[in-house]
Design a protein around this motif. Structure first.
Motif, PDB file in Angstrom:
ATOM      1  N   SER A  74      69.981 -14.475  25.643  1.00  0.00           N
ATOM      2  CA  SER A  74      69.351 -13.464  24.806  1.00  0.00           C
ATOM      3  C   SER A  74      68.307 -12.733  25.637  1.00  0.00           C
ATOM      4  O   SER A  74      67.950 -13.177  26.737  1.00  0.00           O
ATOM      5  N   GLY A  75      67.855 -11.601  25.111  1.00  0.00           N
ATOM      6  CA  GLY A  75      66.762 -10.890  25.763  1.00  0.00           C
ATOM      7  C   GLY A  75      67.127  -9.629  26.509  1.00  0.00           C
ATOM      8  O   GLY A  75      66.260  -8.943  27.039  1.00  0.00           O
ATOM      9  N   GLY A  76      68.410  -9.319  26.584  1.00  0.00           N
ATOM     10  CA  GLY A  76      68.799  -8.095  27.262  1.00  0.00           C
ATOM     11  C   GLY A  76      68.380  -6.866  26.465  1.00  0.00           C
ATOM     12  O   GLY A  76      67.896  -6.963  25.338  1.00  0.00           O
TER      13      GLY A  76
ATOM     14  N   GLY B 101      60.033  -0.989  34.449  1.00  0.00           N
ATOM     15  CA  GLY B 101      59.712  -1.836  33.316  1.00  0.00           C
ATOM     16  C   GLY B 101      60.109  -3.284  33.539  1.00  0.00           C
ATOM     17  O   GLY B 101      60.565  -3.668  34.623  1.00  0.00           O
ATOM     18  N   SER B 102      59.945  -4.079  32.476  1.00  0.00           N
ATOM     19  CA  SER B 102      60.210  -5.523  32.560  1.00  0.00           C
ATOM     20  C   SER B 102      61.047  -5.980  31.375  1.00  0.00           C
ATOM     21  O   SER B 102      60.994  -5.395  30.285  1.00  0.00           O
TER      22      SER B 102
ATOM     23  N   THR C  75      65.750 -24.633  27.971  1.00  0.00           N
ATOM     24  CA  THR C  75      65.903 -23.190  28.118  1.00  0.00           C
ATOM     25  C   THR C  75      65.465 -22.761  29.519  1.00  0.00           C
ATOM     26  O   THR C  75      64.477 -23.272  30.049  1.00  0.00           O
ATOM     27  N   VAL C  76      66.231 -21.844  30.076  1.00  0.00           N
ATOM     28  CA  VAL C  76      65.899 -21.234  31.363  1.00  0.00           C
ATOM     29  C   VAL C  76      65.641 -19.751  31.120  1.00  0.00           C
ATOM     30  O   VAL C  76      66.336 -19.115  30.327  1.00  0.00           O
ATOM     31  N   TYR C  77      64.646 -19.236  31.802  1.00  0.00           N
ATOM     32  CA  TYR C  77      64.252 -17.845  31.639  1.00  0.00           C
ATOM     33  C   TYR C  77      64.437 -17.083  32.946  1.00  0.00           C
ATOM     34  O   TYR C  77      64.376 -17.659  34.039  1.00  0.00           O
ATOM     35  N   LEU C  78      64.630 -15.790  32.828  1.00  0.00           N
ATOM     36  CA  LEU C  78      64.617 -14.897  33.980  1.00  0.00           C
ATOM     37  C   LEU C  78      63.675 -13.748  33.647  1.00  0.00           C
ATOM     38  O   LEU C  78      63.999 -12.892  32.831  1.00  0.00           O
ATOM     39  N   GLN C  79      62.499 -13.783  34.259  1.00  0.00           N
ATOM     40  CA  GLN C  79      61.541 -12.699  34.099  1.00  0.00           C
ATOM     41  C   GLN C  79      61.863 -11.627  35.131  1.00  0.00           C
ATOM     42  O   GLN C  79      61.843 -11.909  36.340  1.00  0.00           O
ATOM     43  N   MET C  80      62.128 -10.433  34.658  1.00  0.00           N
ATOM     44  CA  MET C  80      62.524  -9.350  35.537  1.00  0.00           C
ATOM     45  C   MET C  80      61.471  -8.250  35.484  1.00  0.00           C
ATOM     46  O   MET C  80      61.264  -7.648  34.418  1.00  0.00           O
ATOM     47  N   ASN C  81      60.817  -8.026  36.596  1.00  0.00           N
ATOM     48  CA  ASN C  81      59.787  -6.998  36.693  1.00  0.00           C
ATOM     49  C   ASN C  81      60.225  -5.912  37.670  1.00  0.00           C
ATOM     50  O   ASN C  81      61.138  -6.103  38.468  1.00  0.00           O
TER      51      ASN C  81
END
Length: 129
Positions: A7-9, A16-17, A78-84
């Motif tokens: 999720s999160g797309g 942006g991020s 849960t694994v996250y991918l923070q994209m900046n």
């Protein structure tokens, strides 16, 4: 049965991020690799980032190093991918993937050959200029 749900797309302007999430269930191994892989239209899959669950080691593709951060919340599986600092070339379908880490193996190696047994359904990221 292992299940991965991303999720999160979404859509964002360049610079942006976004933060992607991957919730895992059904995994019984103590050591395994989770990764984010992306695929843009007309292109092959690219391993973006990986983390060793149980060890914490991370590895990134050169194209995202310094901009993306992979992290894990073991309590939430849960694994996250923070994209900046997103760029238009980051636009792609992003997939979460997982595989057991065997003795002598490495998550970095798995990211290189995309040898994952379990895949999520993907979440779209679109970056406009």
């Amino acid at each position: 049965q292992v299940q991965l749900v991303e999720s999160g797309g979404g859509s964002v302007q360049a610079g942006g991020s976004l933060r992607l999430s991957c919730a895992a269930s059904g995994y019984t191994y103590s050591s395994y690799c989770m990764a984010w892989i992306r695929q843009a239209p007309g292109k092959g899959r690219e391993g973006v980032a990986t983390v060793e669950i149980g060890g914490g080691e991370t590895y990134y593709a050169d194209s995202v190093k310094g901009r993306f951060t992979i992290s894990q919340d073991n309590a939430k599986n849960t694994v996250y991918l923070q994209m900046n600092s997103l760029k238009p070339e980051d636009s792609a379908m992003y997939y979460c993937a997982a595989a057991r880490l065997f003795y002598g193996g490495s998550c970095r190696g798995l990211l290189a050959d995309l040898g994952y047994k379990y895949w999520g359904q993907g979440t779209q990221v679109t970056v406009s200029s």
